[in-house]
Motif scaffolding. Structure first.
Motif: not given
Length: 377
Positions: A207-213, A242-245, A254-260, A288-297
Motif C-alpha cells: 500500500n506504500t513504499s515506506e519501509p516497514s509501514s 519494503r522492510y527496514r532492518n 547489522d542494524r542501520h537506517d539504510d538496511n532495507v 542483511v535480513e536479521g537472523t531469527h528462530r522459527h517456532i511452530g513453523s
C-alpha cells in the motif's frame, strides 16, 4: 468415481506419488451426512483444506434424482481446543462458525452457523443444502430426516440461498470458528468464547513504499478457502513490500537506517493446507535480513540469483561441522552461535521448528531467493 482412474491406478509414477486419483477416490468414499442412507449420493465437485478446515461443494441426489447443491464444512478444532483449554474448558458437541460466501459476480452472503461434532470423521460438521425439499413427493429417509432442520447437521440458511443456487460460482469462503455460547452439557453461559481466527493472521500488501509501514500489513482474522484452480503469475508484476532492518532489534550491529530489503508476496491467502506464504526476497548489496528462530513453523529458502552468506544454528544441521562458527544476534532471544554458509544459485536453506536462519549480501550484486513458510503444528 470416474472409472478412468482405475486404469492408471497401478502405474509406477502413481504408486510413488499417489496424487493422480487421490481427491476423487478419497472424498467420494468419505462419510458425508446423508450417506447413512443408500438413497442419497453426493457429487463432490471440489474440495479445499486450510489448517483444520475442509470445505466441499457439489450436488446431492436422492433416489438418483438431483435434489440440489450443497456446501459442507468440516472443522477439526485442534487450535480451538488449545485456546479453550487455557480457559479451563473443552469444546463439546457443538461450536459456532462465522461463514462468508463470496460468489463470482454476486453479493457476498454471511451468517453464523452451528457445527455439530461427527464421530465418523472426528470433526465439527455442517452441510448447507440449497433446499431440504425432495426432488419428488416421496419423503426423506428417516435416518437422514433426523439430521435436517434449522441449524442442524443438514440445514438451509436463507442468507445463502442465492449463492448456493449456483454452486460453481462460489469461488471463495471465509470462515472463523469459536466456542459455543453455552457450555454443554451443563448449560452455563460462556462469557469469553475463544476464537480460532487463523492465528490472528494478516497478509502483506504494498500500500506504500515506506519501509516497514503498518499500512502494508492487513489483518484478515478469517481462514480463506479458495476454489480457484490455478494462478499464472510473474514476480516482476507484483509490487514489492519494503522492510527496514527486518527481524532485527536495537543493538544488532547489522542494524542501520539504510538496511532495507524487498519482498514480493506472490502467494499468501491463496495457499491451502498449512502453507502461509510463498514470496521472493531481494537483498541489495550490503544489506542483511536479521537472523531469527522459527517456532511452530518451517521455512525454505532457495537461492536464485547472486551470492551471499547464510546463517544456521550451530547444531541445526550436523553435516556442517566444517563451516566456521560465528555469534549472531538472534531476533528476540539474544546472541547464539551459528554456522556461516556461502550461498549462490541452487543452494537451499531449510529450517524446521526451533531452527535458526538469516542471510546477508556482502557483495556488489543483488541477492535474490524464493521462500515458502508453513505451520508445522
Amino acid at each position: 468415481m470416474d472409472s478412468r482412474f482405475n486404469d492408471i491406478l497401478d502405474l509406477p509414477e502413481n504408486n510413488i506419488f499417489r496424487v493422480v486419483f487421490y481427491p476423487d477416490r478419497i472424498y467420494h468414499a468419505q462419510h458425508l451426512e446423508a450417506t447413512r442412507s443408500p438413497r442419497y449420493r453426493y457429487n463432490v465437485m471440489e474440495v479445499r483444506t486450510q489448517a483444520d478446515i475442509t470445505v466441499m461443494k457439489g450436488e446431492v441426489y436422492r433416489d438418483e434424482l438431483l435434489l440440489g447443491n450443497f456446501l459442507r464444512i468440516e472443522y477439526r478444532a485442534h487450535r480451538l481446543t488449545e485456546l479453550a483449554r487455557e480457559q479451563g474448558r473443552l469444546p463439546a458437541g457443538e461450536i459456532l462458525a462465522f461463514v462468508r460466501l463470496l460468489p463470482d459476480g454476486a453479493a457476498a452472503a454471511e451468517a453464523t452457523l452451528r457445527l455439530h461434532h461427527s464421530r465418523p470423521v472426528d470433526a465439527y460438521v455442517v452441510e448447507l443444502w440449497s433446499t431440504l425439499e425432495g426432488p419428488d413427493a416421496s419423503p426423506h429417509d428417516f435416518t437422514v430426516l433426523d439430521l435436517m432442520g434449522w441449524q442442524r447437521e443438514i440445514t438451509r440458511i436463507p442468507e445463502f440461498a442465492a449463492a448456493l443456487a449456483d454452486i460453481r460460482a462460489i469461488r471463495r469462503v471465509e470462515i472463523a470458528c469459536r466456542e459455543n455460547d453455552r457450555d454443554l452439557p451443563f448449560g452455563y453461559r460462556i462469557g469469553n468464547p475463544q476464537w480460532d481466527n487463523n492465528y490472528m493472521r494478516s497478509h502483506q500488501v504494498a500500500n506504500t513504499s515506506e519501509p516497514s509501514s503498518p499500512a502494508n500489513t492487513v489483518a484478515t482474522f478469517n481462514y480463506l478457502i479458495n476454489f480457484q484452480r490455478g494462478w499464472y503469475l510473474r514476480s516482476a508484476d507484483v509490487t514489492p513490500v519494503r522492510y527496514r532492518n527486518p527481524l532485527m532489534e536495537d543493538g544488532d550491529p547489522d542494524r542501520h537506517d539504510d538496511n532495507v530489503i524487498e519482498m514480493r508476496w506472490l502467494l499468501q491467502r491463496e495457499l491451502g493446507s498449512n502453507l502461509v506464504f510463498f514470496h521472493e526476497v531481494l537483498i541489495p548489496p550490503g544489506k542483511v535480513e536479521g537472523t531469527h528462530r522459527h517456532i511452530g513453523s518451517e521455512e525454505l529458502y532457495y537461492i536464485v540469483e547472486g551470492e551471499g552468506i547464510a546463517y544456521m544454528g550451530e547444531n541445526d544441521d550436523p553435516s556442517l561441522a566444517s563451516y566456521p562458527v560465528v555469534e549472531r544476534s538472534i531476533f528476540g532471544i539474544g546472541a547464539k552461535r551459528c554456522r556461516e554458509l556461502p550461498v549462490s544459485p541452487g543452494h537451499v536453506i531449510y529450517t524446521k521448528s526451533g531452527g535458526i536462519h538469516g542471510i546477508r549480501n556482502p557483495g556488489t550484486k543483488p541477492l535474490r531467493f524464493v521462500a515458502f513458510l508453513y505451520h508445522s503444528a
